[in-house]
Design a protein around this motif. Structure first.
Motif, PDB file in Angstrom:
ATOM      1  N   ALA A 246      68.670  33.635  23.319  1.00  0.00           N
ATOM      2  CA  ALA A 246      68.806  33.467  24.907  1.00  0.00           C
ATOM      3  C   ALA A 246      69.910  34.590  25.266  1.00  0.00           C
ATOM      4  N   THR A 247      70.969  34.731  24.420  1.00  0.00           N
ATOM      5  CA  THR A 247      71.848  35.622  25.022  1.00  0.00           C
ATOM      6  C   THR A 247      71.459  37.072  25.068  1.00  0.00           C
ATOM      7  N   GLU A 248      70.760  37.478  23.902  1.00  0.00           N
ATOM      8  CA  GLU A 248      69.914  38.697  23.642  1.00  0.00           C
ATOM      9  C   GLU A 248      68.923  38.868  24.724  1.00  0.00           C
ATOM     10  N   ALA A 249      67.975  37.752  25.204  1.00  0.00           N
ATOM     11  CA  ALA A 249      66.993  37.984  26.297  1.00  0.00           C
ATOM     12  C   ALA A 249      67.709  38.210  27.533  1.00  0.00           C
ATOM     13  N   LEU A 250      68.937  37.504  27.626  1.00  0.00           N
ATOM     14  CA  LEU A 250      69.516  37.727  29.207  1.00  0.00           C
ATOM     15  C   LEU A 250      69.891  38.940  29.212  1.00  0.00           C
ATOM     16  N   LYS A 251      70.362  39.748  28.188  1.00  0.00           N
ATOM     17  CA  LYS A 251      70.773  40.998  28.494  1.00  0.00           C
ATOM     18  C   LYS A 251      69.490  41.955  28.825  1.00  0.00           C
ATOM     19  N   ARG A 252      68.520  41.622  28.563  1.00  0.00           N
ATOM     20  CA  ARG A 252      67.080  42.392  28.462  1.00  0.00           C
ATOM     21  C   ARG A 252      66.943  42.125  30.032  1.00  0.00           C
ATOM     22  N   PHE A 253      66.952  40.840  30.641  1.00  0.00           N
ATOM     23  CA  PHE A 253      66.327  40.474  31.572  1.00  0.00           C
ATOM     24  C   PHE A 253      67.462  40.016  32.704  1.00  0.00           C
ATOM     25  N   PRO A 254      68.189  40.703  33.365  1.00  0.00           N
ATOM     26  CA  PRO A 254      69.340  40.480  34.299  1.00  0.00           C
ATOM     27  C   PRO A 254      69.255  39.533  35.362  1.00  0.00           C
ATOM     28  N   ALA A 255      67.865  39.390  35.895  1.00  0.00           N
ATOM     29  CA  ALA A 255      67.470  38.408  36.858  1.00  0.00           C
ATOM     30  C   ALA A 255      67.661  36.978  36.477  1.00  0.00           C
ATOM     31  N   VAL A 256      67.277  36.720  35.119  1.00  0.00           N
ATOM     32  CA  VAL A 256      67.363  35.571  34.648  1.00  0.00           C
ATOM     33  C   VAL A 256      68.778  35.023  34.334  1.00  0.00           C
ATOM     34  N   ASN A 257      69.724  35.924  34.291  1.00  0.00           N
ATOM     35  CA  ASN A 257      71.144  35.514  34.166  1.00  0.00           C
ATOM     36  C   ASN A 257      71.908  35.825  35.278  1.00  0.00           C
ATOM     37  N   ASN A 263      72.572  34.389  50.911  1.00  0.00           N
ATOM     38  CA  ASN A 263      71.645  35.474  50.798  1.00  0.00           C
ATOM     39  C   ASN A 263      71.642  36.378  49.817  1.00  0.00           C
ATOM     40  N   ASP A 264      72.937  36.216  49.020  1.00  0.00           N
ATOM     41  CA  ASP A 264      73.220  37.404  47.898  1.00  0.00           C
ATOM     42  C   ASP A 264      72.533  36.843  46.627  1.00  0.00           C
ATOM     43  N   MET A 265      72.278  37.866  45.868  1.00  0.00           N
ATOM     44  CA  MET A 265      71.784  37.696  44.443  1.00  0.00           C
ATOM     45  C   MET A 265      72.945  38.384  43.770  1.00  0.00           C
ATOM     46  N   VAL A 266      73.593  37.536  42.896  1.00  0.00           N
ATOM     47  CA  VAL A 266      74.739  38.035  41.987  1.00  0.00           C
ATOM     48  C   VAL A 266      74.276  37.994  40.633  1.00  0.00           C
ATOM     49  N   TYR A 267      74.384  39.343  40.227  1.00  0.00           N
ATOM     50  CA  TYR A 267      74.190  39.724  39.019  1.00  0.00           C
ATOM     51  C   TYR A 267      75.218  39.926  37.954  1.00  0.00           C
ATOM     52  N   HIS A 268      75.342  38.916  36.744  1.00  0.00           N
ATOM     53  CA  HIS A 268      76.324  38.824  35.957  1.00  0.00           C
ATOM     54  C   HIS A 268      76.347  39.769  34.868  1.00  0.00           C
ATOM     55  N   GLY A 269      77.492  40.460  34.400  1.00  0.00           N
ATOM     56  CA  GLY A 269      77.619  41.269  33.270  1.00  0.00           C
ATOM     57  C   GLY A 269      78.130  40.692  31.899  1.00  0.00           C
ATOM     58  N   TYR A 270      77.857  39.522  31.969  1.00  0.00           N
ATOM     59  CA  TYR A 270      78.176  38.649  30.784  1.00  0.00           C
ATOM     60  C   TYR A 270      77.341  37.479  30.710  1.00  0.00           C
ATOM     61  N   GLN A 271      77.295  36.906  29.404  1.00  0.00           N
ATOM     62  CA  GLN A 271      76.496  35.554  29.136  1.00  0.00           C
ATOM     63  C   GLN A 271      77.356  34.518  29.039  1.00  0.00           C
ATOM     64  N   ASP A 292      77.751  36.524  23.851  1.00  0.00           N
ATOM     65  CA  ASP A 292      77.372  37.827  23.435  1.00  0.00           C
ATOM     66  C   ASP A 292      78.608  38.133  22.091  1.00  0.00           C
ATOM     67  N   SER A 293      79.626  37.676  22.235  1.00  0.00           N
ATOM     68  CA  SER A 293      80.768  38.033  21.339  1.00  0.00           C
ATOM     69  C   SER A 293      81.072  36.923  20.324  1.00  0.00           C
ATOM     70  N   MET A 294      80.289  35.672  20.275  1.00  0.00           N
ATOM     71  CA  MET A 294      80.239  34.729  19.538  1.00  0.00           C
ATOM     72  C   MET A 294      79.261  34.742  18.278  1.00  0.00           C
TER      73      MET A 294
END
Length: 409
Positions: A246-257, A263-271, A292-294
């Motif tokens: 899931a971590t690897e997939a989240l990095k590829r699809f930021p919208a899912v993360n 009214n704001d969409m918050v994109y996270h640079g971590y999992q 990602d670091s585990m």
């Protein structure tokens, strides 16, 4: 000397709580750091322990009463001799001997690095033949409490653990009668219900399904099961593979993360992945930070630690706050397929299910394979159907060929 027993100071996000269980009654003897009352909030169960050796003088707030942060729930008389429970009754000689023992510190026999025990903990350790130095103390200044000794003896449970719901009392009725029992909903369960209802009302929630062949993961576990446990001191389970995939997939699809804030969409640079845990008090979702670091071992240890804390009612609010994605495993209860509900403000949740052997067509031949249905519920306001399907396919491919996780392909 009498002192007030106060509810703990609640975090800012918690307005009030409910007295869940009084473990001691007025006049009953208490040892320092011994659990006396549980305060349940809509997030966690907070424990209040005895400030010293003495007795409960008065209960101000009864079980079921609402309390605010820092509110007085009872009074405690320090140094007073109270009545022990029948099971703990002693002969006069034993009682006299105990009165001669130091109240503030009771050290175990041994060399340097001796454990500091409360009198009750020392007695219980002696009764059960436990070396106090082998028990991890959770009391003040590392003091070993009676609950610590009991937890060590039981292996998984302590007297301070979250208690299961009271069983339905036996009702002797004549044939034809239909007994009922009405029980107030706990704060935690009421909070869960409110969040789940809001999630369905506020989000444009859809669910997409797929299935994964678990044979490669199962063979990998079988091959490295013993060496993994020997090296890391923890068993290799399925959840760690799903968390890494899931971590690897989240990095590829930021919208899912991502998450939605007004009214704001918050994109996270971590999992930060939440793992749903079922307890007697309700469902809780502790969060594994920076997955990602585990490594797989780190994830397994984190899940075991959270599971133990959840069952004992010892999860902190900070451990359940945040999270960018959630995984829930209904398969441990036998669920074959389900539609998980979003955990706001997150925009997606992955549902694992029971592994079941089914006949599958492989290269024109029928093979019996261990298959699992996967379900991804997502918020269509944030995630398009194409992204959701591709995300789930990415997880499927990584699980069916685990080398993809390592190679990031």
């Amino acid at each position: 000397m009498s002192t007030e027993i106060k509810a703990p100071v609640f975090p800012e996000s918690v307005a009030e709580g409910t007295v869940a269980t009084w473990h001691k009654q007025p006049g009953e003897a208490c040892s320092r750091d011994e659990l006396i009352v549980d305060i349940e909030t809509d997030k966690v169960v907070l424990e209040v322990v005895a400030p010293a050796d003495g007795v409960i003088e008065e209960i101000v707030k009864n079980e079921g009463d609402t309390v605010e942060s820092g509110e007085v729930v009872g009074t405690f008389k320090e140094g007073a001799a109270g009545e022990s429970k029948p099971a703990e009754s002693k002969s006069e000689g034993e009682a006299e001997k105990k009165s001669e023992e130091p109240k503030e510190e009771a050290k175990s026999e041994g060399g340097s690095g001796e454990a500091i025990l409360s009198p009750a903990a020392r007695k219980l350790a002696e009764e059960k033949g436990i070396d106090p130095n082998a028990v991890k103390g959770t009391g003040k200044d590392g003091r070993v409490t009676k609950e610590d000794v009991q937890k060590h003896a039981d292996g998984s449970q302590s007297s301070g653990a979250a208690k299961p719901s009271a069983p339905m009392p036996e009702v002797n009725v004549e044939q034809g009668e239909r007994p009922e029992k009405r029980v107030p909903m706990t704060r935690l369960r009421a909070s869960i219900a409110k969040r789940l209802v809001n999630a369905q009302q506020d989000a444009a929630m859809l669910t997409t399904f797929n299935e994964v062949n678990m044979k490669p993961i199962m063979e990998l576990r079988k091959q490295y099961k013993e060496s993994f446990e020997k090296r890391h001191g923890v068993k290799l389970g399925f959840m760690s593979f799903f968390a890494k995939a899931a971590t690897e997939a989240l990095k590829r699809f930021p919208a899912v993360n991502a998450s939605i804030d007004g009214n704001d969409m918050v994109y996270h640079g971590y999992q930060d992945i939440g793992v749903a845990v079922s307890t007697d008090r309700g469902l809780v979702v502790p969060v594994l930070r920076d997955t990602d670091s585990m490594g797989l071992a780190d994830i397994e240890k984190g899940i075991i630690d959270y599971g133990t804390k959840a069952k004992q009612g010892k999860l902190g609010i900070e451990e359940m706050t945040g999270g960018t994605f959630t995984i829930t495993n209904g398969g441990i209860f036998g669920s074959l397929i389900s539609t998980p509900i979003l955990n706001p403000p997150q925009t997606a949740i992955l549902g694992m299910h029971k592994i079941q052997e089914r006949p599958m067509a492989v290269n024109g031949q029928v093979e019996i394979l261990p298959m699992m249905y996967l379900a991804l519920s997502y918020d269509h306001r944030m995630i398009d159907g194409k992204e959701a399907v591709q995300f789930l396919v990415a997880i499927k491919e990584m699980l069916e060929d685990p080398a993809r996780i390592l190679l990031d392909v």
